[in-house]
Write an enzyme that holds these catalytic residues in place. Sequence first.
Site, short mmCIF file in Angstrom:
data_model
loop_
_atom_site.label_atom_id
_atom_site.label_comp_id
_atom_site.label_asym_id
_atom_site.label_seq_id
_atom_site.Cartn_x
_atom_site.Cartn_y
_atom_site.Cartn_z
N ASP A 35 -4.86 -0.68 -0.96
CA ASP A 35 -3.79 -1.67 -0.84
C ASP A 35 -4.03 -2.67 0.30
O ASP A 35 -3.18 -3.51 0.59
CB ASP A 35 -2.44 -0.97 -0.60
N ARG A 49 -1.20 4.23 3.66
CA ARG A 49 -1.52 2.88 4.15
C ARG A 49 -1.58 2.80 5.67
O ARG A 49 -1.84 1.72 6.23
CB ARG A 49 -0.51 1.85 3.62
N ARG A 67 11.47 0.06 3.11
CA ARG A 67 10.29 0.22 3.96
C ARG A 67 10.59 0.00 5.45
O ARG A 67 10.46 0.90 6.25
CB ARG A 67 9.18 -0.74 3.51
N HIS A 85 10.08 -4.69 -1.13
CA HIS A 85 9.84 -5.53 0.04
C HIS A 85 10.65 -6.82 -0.14
O HIS A 85 10.78 -7.32 -1.27
CB HIS A 85 8.36 -5.97 0.13
N CYS A 102 2.00 -11.26 -1.42
CA CYS A 102 1.51 -10.00 -0.85
C CYS A 102 0.07 -10.12 -0.36
O CYS A 102 -0.33 -9.44 0.58
CB CYS A 102 1.55 -8.88 -1.89
N1 ARG Z 1 1.09 -1.01 -3.29
C1 ARG Z 1 1.57 -1.75 -2.15
C2 ARG Z 1 2.74 -1.01 -1.54
O1 ARG Z 1 3.55 -0.49 -2.25
C3 ARG Z 1 1.96 -3.13 -2.54
C4 ARG Z 1 2.34 -3.99 -1.37
C5 ARG Z 1 2.76 -5.34 -1.76
N2 ARG Z 1 2.95 -6.17 -0.63
C6 ARG Z 1 4.00 -6.95 -0.43
N3 ARG Z 1 3.97 -7.76 0.59
N4 ARG Z 1 5.07 -6.89 -1.17
O2 ARG Z 1 2.86 -0.93 -0.34
#
Ligand code: ARG
Length: 279
Positions: free
Chosen positions: A79, A104, A149, A178, A272
């Site tokens: 990612d 991550r 998040r 997000h 993203c």
């Molecule tokens: N697979 C990543 C996650 O879930 C995707 C992140 C996408 N980034 C964003 N800025 N929305 O963290």
Amino acid sequence: MTVSPAMEPATAQRAATRRRYLMCRPEHFTVAYTINPWMDPALGADAALAVAQWDRLRAAYLELGHEVELIDPLPGLPDMVFAANGALVVGGRAYGARFTHPERAAEGPAYATWLRTQGFELLEPSHTNEGEGDFLTLDHVILAGTGFRTDLAAHQEAQEFLGRPVVTLRLVDPRFYHLDTALFPLDGDNVAYYPGAFSPGSRSVLERLFPHAVLASEQDAAVLGLNAVSDGRNVVVNAEASTLITTLSTAGYHPVPVDLSELRKAGGGPKCCTLELRT
Ligand code: ARG
């Protein structure tokens, strides 16, 4: 005597400003785990196709006259292509990321090292936050998402470090985990968003702050159409967001459609993949 009609803010002349972006080529891209509802490891992903789509996104920025810096992708961090999550950079200061999921976690220090090397003053965060994924910068305010998040405490940490007012918005739909999946700045003063992604109170805040906002439909949001990047005039946006693209044109913007369908398998779109470096 002439009476001028009630005017919306001028739509005729939208002005672009040159941007500096950081991107990360998706050489190690795959869907190996599930940390949002878009990700299904059983379906897999095609890294070569992801790279080809990403190359076209980068080319689009260069054609628009923007500068694109690159950070080296690291193996085992599929990612890392989503550079927006690497930090929040405003006025030459970088507020580092601290990821929610252990998968991550190593991306935070990788982006922090790159930013320090480039001369940005970096704050190691004490609180969980996923950079520009949940912090979107306008001229007078930073909009900050929470609910999936980024911690509320990180909103305060960012405000104190960056000296800009941070306005909290609560996300309620897991598909839009997000802030940058549900809203994007059109310019320094206005935004486009999908109201259904927000709590009732946050929707009222958005209506109050942005009476001229562009409102997007659920269909446009469901193809990650709100995960777009505007330079004030040109809006790089997922090609499938057809209604949003028409609305943007009518409002005087210049949509630049791109296909990032492979990266959407991980829940990402143009924004993203893009961290803005504001000096
Ligand atoms: N697979 C990543 C996650 O879930 C995707 C992140 C996408 N980034 C964003 N800025 N929305 O963290």
